[in-house]
Structure formats: C-alpha cells, structure tokens
Design a protein around this motif. Structure first.
Motif, mmCIF file in Angstrom:
data_model
loop_
_atom_site.group_PDB
_atom_site.id
_atom_site.type_symbol
_atom_site.label_atom_id
_atom_site.label_comp_id
_atom_site.label_asym_id
_atom_site.label_seq_id
_atom_site.Cartn_x
_atom_site.Cartn_y
_atom_site.Cartn_z
ATOM 1 N N LEU A 16 0.864 -1.005 0.175
ATOM 2 C CA LEU A 16 -0.227 -0.092 -0.118
ATOM 3 C C LEU A 16 0.825 1.216 0.130
ATOM 4 N N VAL A 17 0.865 1.979 -1.206
ATOM 5 C CA VAL A 17 2.010 2.981 -1.332
ATOM 6 C C VAL A 17 1.236 4.375 -1.607
ATOM 7 N N ARG A 18 1.792 5.260 -0.851
ATOM 8 C CA ARG A 18 1.368 6.783 -1.113
ATOM 9 C C ARG A 18 2.101 7.462 -1.951
ATOM 10 N N SER A 19 1.527 8.209 -2.707
ATOM 11 C CA SER A 19 2.493 9.208 -3.730
ATOM 12 C C SER A 19 2.168 10.748 -3.582
ATOM 13 N N PHE A 20 2.812 11.630 -3.620
ATOM 14 C CA PHE A 20 2.259 13.116 -3.783
ATOM 15 C C PHE A 20 2.394 13.652 -2.426
ATOM 16 N N GLN A 21 2.762 12.926 -1.344
ATOM 17 C CA GLN A 21 2.907 13.771 -0.058
ATOM 18 C C GLN A 21 3.682 14.764 -0.146
ATOM 19 N N ILE A 22 4.693 14.693 -0.771
ATOM 20 C CA ILE A 22 5.611 15.766 -1.039
ATOM 21 C C ILE A 22 6.177 15.559 -2.416
ATOM 22 N N SER A 23 6.908 16.455 -3.073
ATOM 23 C CA SER A 23 7.448 16.252 -4.296
ATOM 24 C C SER A 23 8.305 15.246 -4.149
ATOM 25 N N ALA A 24 8.122 14.036 -4.823
ATOM 26 C CA ALA A 24 9.018 12.788 -4.375
ATOM 27 C C ALA A 24 10.072 12.872 -5.265
ATOM 28 N N GLY B 21 3.339 18.968 -14.715
ATOM 29 C CA GLY B 21 2.645 17.768 -15.105
ATOM 30 C C GLY B 21 3.485 16.454 -15.551
ATOM 31 N N ARG B 22 4.553 16.953 -16.033
ATOM 32 C CA ARG B 22 5.626 15.967 -16.035
ATOM 33 C C ARG B 22 6.364 15.387 -14.971
ATOM 34 N N LYS B 23 6.322 16.401 -13.899
ATOM 35 C CA LYS B 23 7.045 15.955 -12.602
ATOM 36 C C LYS B 23 6.106 15.217 -12.004
ATOM 37 N N ARG B 24 4.850 15.198 -12.293
ATOM 38 C CA ARG B 24 3.705 14.370 -11.353
ATOM 39 C C ARG B 24 3.873 13.048 -12.274
ATOM 40 N N ALA B 25 4.155 13.007 -13.439
ATOM 41 C CA ALA B 25 4.032 11.701 -14.162
ATOM 42 C C ALA B 25 5.541 10.950 -13.718
ATOM 43 N N LEU B 26 6.339 11.847 -13.237
ATOM 44 C CA LEU B 26 7.515 11.032 -12.931
ATOM 45 C C LEU B 26 7.527 10.595 -11.366
ATOM 46 N N GLU B 27 6.756 11.368 -10.683
ATOM 47 C CA GLU B 27 6.332 10.710 -9.160
ATOM 48 C C GLU B 27 5.409 9.460 -9.527
ATOM 49 N N MET C 56 -2.997 22.063 -11.764
ATOM 50 C CA MET C 56 -2.811 21.574 -13.480
ATOM 51 C C MET C 56 -3.680 22.449 -14.260
ATOM 52 N N GLY C 57 -3.184 22.818 -15.583
ATOM 53 C CA GLY C 57 -4.046 23.219 -16.572
ATOM 54 C C GLY C 57 -4.640 22.124 -17.152
ATOM 55 N N ARG C 58 -5.525 22.464 -18.043
ATOM 56 C CA ARG C 58 -6.467 21.181 -18.542
ATOM 57 C C ARG C 58 -5.851 20.270 -19.427
ATOM 58 N N GLU C 59 -4.664 20.609 -20.149
ATOM 59 C CA GLU C 59 -3.991 19.742 -20.902
ATOM 60 C C GLU C 59 -3.294 18.739 -19.916
ATOM 61 N N ASP C 60 -2.455 19.294 -18.883
ATOM 62 C CA ASP C 60 -1.921 18.168 -18.008
ATOM 63 C C ASP C 60 -2.862 17.416 -17.033
ATOM 64 N N VAL C 61 -4.124 17.914 -16.882
ATOM 65 C CA VAL C 61 -5.101 17.260 -16.005
ATOM 66 C C VAL C 61 -5.502 15.735 -17.045
ATOM 67 N N GLU C 62 -5.704 16.151 -18.245
ATOM 68 C CA GLU C 62 -6.064 15.230 -19.245
ATOM 69 C C GLU C 62 -4.726 14.149 -19.345
ATOM 70 N N ILE D 294 -2.378 13.459 -16.875
ATOM 71 C CA ILE D 294 -2.280 12.692 -15.983
ATOM 72 C C ILE D 294 -3.326 11.721 -15.822
ATOM 73 N N ALA D 295 -4.781 12.076 -16.180
ATOM 74 C CA ALA D 295 -5.763 11.132 -16.022
ATOM 75 C C ALA D 295 -5.840 9.953 -17.061
ATOM 76 N N SER D 296 -5.222 10.128 -17.933
ATOM 77 C CA SER D 296 -4.987 8.936 -18.988
ATOM 78 C C SER D 296 -3.833 8.015 -18.487
ATOM 79 N N LEU D 297 -2.906 8.856 -17.751
ATOM 80 C CA LEU D 297 -1.679 7.985 -17.305
ATOM 81 C C LEU D 297 -2.320 7.089 -15.926
ATOM 82 N N ILE D 298 -3.247 7.606 -15.330
ATOM 83 C CA ILE D 298 -3.607 6.961 -13.920
ATOM 84 C C ILE D 298 -4.600 6.036 -14.261
ATOM 85 N N ARG D 299 -5.219 6.042 -15.762
ATOM 86 C CA ARG D 299 -6.187 4.924 -16.069
ATOM 87 C C ARG D 299 -5.154 3.758 -16.740
ATOM 88 N N ARG D 300 -3.970 4.284 -17.449
ATOM 89 C CA ARG D 300 -3.117 3.190 -17.849
ATOM 90 C C ARG D 300 -2.610 2.418 -16.741
#
Length: 254
Positions: free
Chosen positions: A83-91, A153-159, A180-186, A188-194
């Motif tokens: 059970l792993v948490r992400s984003f609590q700080i910029s990791a 947004g790419r930092k978030r992808a790296l996290e 995030m702006g709309r483009e990054d939201v989309e 990251i959303a598709s990344l989370i889905r993947r």
C-alpha cells in the motif's frame, strides 16, 4: 471481509482537541477499481487520507488491508505490504536525471541503495525496468533531463513512475491533478487509467469533474462524514452533494 474488498475502513474517527475532523467514516475500496475520495475544502479528505496512509493514527475505528488489521501500522510497514502513497511531497530529486530518479526508486524496492558492487547483469536488468517505467508514464524522451527542469505535469508523471517502481498492489494518490492546466489534467488522468491495470487506486481530489470519467466509485465527504457514495452519475445528481459544493464556494455545478 469480502475478497474483492482490498481496503476497508470502519468507523474511522480523528479528533484534534475538541474538533472532530473525521467522524465515523466507513469506506470500502474494491480490488482493481479507481476510487476517489472527494469533497469541498474542509470536508476532512486530507485527514481521512492521512489516516488511511498511516500519517495519522485514528482516535477510533479500524482499517483492514487485504483482511489484515493495519490500524496501528506505520507508513513504511504498509508500504512493504503493498500500500504505497504518492504525492505527499514532491517525491523527485530535482538535481538528478529523470532516469536516475526511477533507478533510485527501483533500488529502494530491492532494499539496497548501494549498487556499486552489483554485477553488470543485475544493472542491465535494472536498466530494462527503468526503460519500461519511463515508457509507461510517457517520459522516455526526457530520460536525460534533470527532474527539476520538467514541467509541472511531467514532474507528476515522474512521481507516478517512482511510485510504480515499488510495484504497489494499491496506490494512494493525493490530489494528483492539483494546480494543473487542462492539458496536464488530461495527460495525468489517462496515465492513471493506464497504470491502474492490475492494481487498485484511491485518489483524493477536490474537483468532481476531474474524476467524472476516471473513477469507478466516488465517496463524497462533507464536514468529516460520508455524504454520498456511488458512480459519478449517482453522486453528481445528489442534491446534498450539489448543496455541499455550492454552499462552500466549491466547484459550482461541476
């Protein structure tokens, strides 16, 4: 506990002095689902998330992960259980390349950060895994860039990549789309889905529309209690939810 329920919280309560931040929350997260914990500001989402990820100990209530009581476990104990948490700080380590950030996360998974003495075959295997993870989050072409120079947004992808390196059974994401702006939201959303294939994801989010197409199930908190639960159509059409959001100057009508 039903085998398809991976995380089960019962009567989760947290008091700070005389203030009840979370009061008697029951939550069931189904294995293999993307589940969102949402609500207007001050709803108790963050406190609830901190209880589930063991950054806080509940005043009362229990938490089961895969049927085992983890109520008193600490964050590193539950991480070892998957059970792993992400984003609590910029990791990410800003002065290291994207590739090396992922490599360090993989070495942590191996439980050994001193890889100087490893054989070249082990290191080659690690390189293959680094490449797979960069591919998975769409960062292959950024492998030699310093992490600090990536867009938000790419930092978030790296996290997400460094969290995936630990190969968790369940990922807990703390407002992955915040700021995030709309483009990054989309993106990251598709990344989370993947990356949700074969694992369970629980994410905390403020904005109901962000989770509309992404999440199988949504739990809405308000004033530290569960206000509504169900799929997007169910919760977004619930007059109590609309009232909670509009009444707090939250996301109007979304």
């Amino acid at each position: 506990m039903k085998p398809d329920i991976v995380l089960l919280a019962s009567g989760l309560t947290k008091q700070f002095g005389g203030f009840t931040a979370v009061g008697g929350v029951d939550l069931q997260v189904r294995r293999g689902s993307i589940h969102a914990l949402i609500g207007p500001n001050g709803a108790g989402k963050t406190t609830c998330f901190n209880l589930l990820t063991k950054f806080l100990i509940p005043t009362s209530g229990t938490i089961l992960f895969n049927g085992k009581d983890i109520t008193r476990d600490n964050a590193s104990e539950i991480a070892r259980k998957g059970l792993v948490r992400s984003f609590q700080i910029s990791a990410v380590f800003p002065k290291l390349t994207v590739q090396n950030n992922v490599r360090i996360a993989l070495q942590r998974k191996g439980g050994d950060s001193f890889d100087f003495w490893r054989s070249s075959s082990v290191l080659r295997k690690l390189d293959g895994q680094v490449e797979q993870l960069l591919e998975a989050v769409g960062l292959s072409s950024f492998r030699h860039i310093l992490a600090g120079e990536l867009s938000y947004g790419r930092k978030r992808a790296l996290e997400i990549a460094t969290t995936l390196a630990l190969d968790p059974e369940m990922m807990l994401l703390d407002e992955p789309m915040a700021g995030m702006g709309r483009e990054d939201v989309e993106r990251i959303a598709s990344l989370i889905r993947r990356v949700s294939a074969g694992r369970t994801i629980l994410m905390v989010e403020h904005n109901l529309s962000v989770v509309s197409s992404l999440c199988d199930r949504i739990t809405v908190l308000a004033r530290g209690k569960v206000l509504a639960e169900g799929d997007y159509a169910t919760v977004s059409g619930n007059p109590l939810v609309v009232e909670a959001y509009i009444g707090t100057g939250g996301s109007h009508g979304h």
